[in-house]
Design an enzyme around this catalytic site. Sequence first.
Site, PDB file in Angstrom:
ATOM      1  N   SER A  12       0.795  -1.227   0.000  1.00 16.02           N
ATOM      2  CA  SER A  12       0.000   0.000   0.000  1.00 16.02           C
ATOM      3  C   SER A  12       0.824   1.273   0.000  1.00 16.02           C
ATOM      4  O   SER A  12       0.255   2.364  -0.136  1.00 16.02           O
ATOM      5  CB  SER A  12      -0.957   0.004   1.190  1.00 16.02           C
ATOM      6  OG  SER A  12      -2.032  -0.883   0.967  1.00 16.02           O
ATOM      7  N   GLY A  56       4.598   8.984   6.289  1.00 12.63           N
ATOM      8  CA  GLY A  56       4.971   7.795   5.530  1.00 12.63           C
ATOM      9  C   GLY A  56       3.776   6.951   5.180  1.00 12.63           C
ATOM     10  O   GLY A  56       2.668   7.451   4.997  1.00 12.63           O
ATOM     11  N   HIS A  57       4.005   5.642   5.110  1.00 12.15           N
ATOM     12  CA  HIS A  57       2.944   4.692   4.788  1.00 12.15           C
ATOM     13  C   HIS A  57       3.504   3.294   5.025  1.00 12.15           C
ATOM     14  O   HIS A  57       4.723   3.080   4.973  1.00 12.15           O
ATOM     15  CB  HIS A  57       2.495   4.827   3.333  1.00 12.15           C
ATOM     16  CG  HIS A  57       1.046   4.520   3.111  1.00 12.15           C
ATOM     17  ND1 HIS A  57       0.532   3.234   3.219  1.00 12.15           N
ATOM     18  CD2 HIS A  57       0.004   5.319   2.789  1.00 12.15           C
ATOM     19  CE1 HIS A  57      -0.766   3.275   2.959  1.00 12.15           C
ATOM     20  NE2 HIS A  57      -1.116   4.525   2.703  1.00 12.15           N
ATOM     21  N   ASP A  58       2.614   2.342   5.299  1.00 14.57           N
ATOM     22  CA  ASP A  58       2.974   0.927   5.385  1.00 14.57           C
ATOM     23  C   ASP A  58       2.365   0.194   4.199  1.00 14.57           C
ATOM     24  O   ASP A  58       1.457   0.699   3.524  1.00 14.57           O
ATOM     25  CB  ASP A  58       2.454   0.294   6.675  1.00 14.57           C
ATOM     26  CG  ASP A  58       3.104   0.876   7.916  1.00 14.57           C
ATOM     27  OD1 ASP A  58       4.119   1.578   7.778  1.00 14.57           O
ATOM     28  OD2 ASP A  58       2.591   0.625   9.019  1.00 14.57           O
ATOM     29  N   GLY A  59       2.852  -1.019   3.951  1.00 12.95           N
ATOM     30  CA  GLY A  59       2.287  -1.841   2.889  1.00 12.95           C
ATOM     31  C   GLY A  59       2.307  -3.302   3.267  1.00 12.95           C
ATOM     32  O   GLY A  59       3.296  -3.798   3.812  1.00 12.95           O
ATOM     33  N   GLY A  65       2.144 -12.003   2.247  1.00  9.05           N
ATOM     34  CA  GLY A  65       3.348 -12.404   2.952  1.00  9.05           C
ATOM     35  C   GLY A  65       4.503 -11.430   2.884  1.00  9.05           C
ATOM     36  O   GLY A  65       5.628 -11.773   3.246  1.00  9.05           O
TER      37      GLY A  65
END
Length: 477
Positions: free
Chosen positions: A63, A304-307, A311
């Site tokens: 993401s 920021g952002h995470d993704g 897995g």
Amino acid sequence: MGDLGDLRAWLDEQLPPLLEKYDVPAAGWAVAQGGEVIDGAAGLLSKETRVEATPDSVFQIGSITKLWTSSLVLQLVDEGLVELDRPIRDYLPDFRIADERAAARITIRQLLNHTAGFEGDIFLDTGFGDDCLEKYVASLQDVPQLFPPGEQFSYNNAGYCVLGRLVEVLRGRHYDACLREYLITPLGLTHAATDAYEAIRFRAAMGHVELERGAGYVPAPVWAMARSNAPAGAMLSMRPRDLLTFAQMHLDDGRAAGGAQVLAPGTAARMHDWQVDLPELGLMGSSWGLGFERFDLPAGTLIGHDGNTVGQAAFLRMVPGARVAVVLLTNGGDAMSLYKDVVGRVLGRLAGVELPAAPTPPAEPGQIDAERFLGTYSAQVFELTVSQDEDRRIWIEQVPKGFFEEMGGRAERTELVPYRDDMLIPVEPDRGMYVPHAFLGDDGTGHALYLHLGRAIRRAGTAVPAGKTVLSGKEEA
């Protein structure tokens, strides 16, 4: 404060034992301070093939792709082709969801800051052709509206697919081609892949999953999610240094290292600025911008952002005031604990920023009457049922549906305990995380209308409330 040389030595020495500690097969990282960059990697890209990770290995960024999609949209704004507060229907006349009134009102801004209000976890596979995104957006016609547009934050993958389609229509080419022409090429990236056919050219990480809790991580059954979800984060992969180059462009007011002005001056800062507050969930930011997750901390704002894909887990953090950025890309295991150790050390040493403490259950949780929380909350990918037994213990049962069931999801029952007002938290962690459960609103009978887990999950059988909505502190009719 420390310097990059100290950090490189620490990461080279400590990353391998940390991977073993947290059962993470491999990780790649990159750190920037001003114009200086260091990077590295350790571990195995696949437990099956035993191929070792190198700094040039590509991982899926999940993401974090939403930041690339939002950057493509803001380029259209820079060029005068899009206005943020105009309805998406002005540009995509065929856009439909189940609520016709909402479909006509939802704006570009609301799609960017996750306040559009329709259900967002729609993982429909419409094939691998260049028309897959067009078909995907056409399929949203029956997706329900959870709340009036602009009322609150609810993370929305489908909304970013709609934004990807907006880019396609206004640019006259498919989404992947837009990524390459307007971002990948101007940034000078050499190890970025928009699909599996491109990723196979590089040393590509394979995701690892636990088929049963406690059974250990094994290579995932598939490499990626459906291409139709690409603008939300289903496909894009790259080496850590290339993702860091994107972040540096944002820190340098839209200018690439090679001199190209990728975003107009001032646009990056607008994307980073506050747009909407989030419930105090602990594991997510405190607010959101135009694509960017924001952590409003005593030492300053962290963005920021995470993704997360099949897995694989990715993390991007930036401190605009210090021109510091860090990337961590992983392919399984307890990635969140690795993030806290690695990214926490980098930000502390280079920017004096301490990551917010992760939520944990109280040592001696009290008992409450959970009547307000009880019931079933339903989404397209699962049903969540909250109950309380005779001993006043609170339980939540998750039953996967649709895409989650197809991906091997299984029914799980977890105990919850009181955390804060209108919030519960699990007793046991999941992949190193205790995810707070926030209960919001009122269904008219004294029960919570939403269970909020970063996305609002509506109580089953309730209708969308009519009336005024609130966005950025202003009421809208």
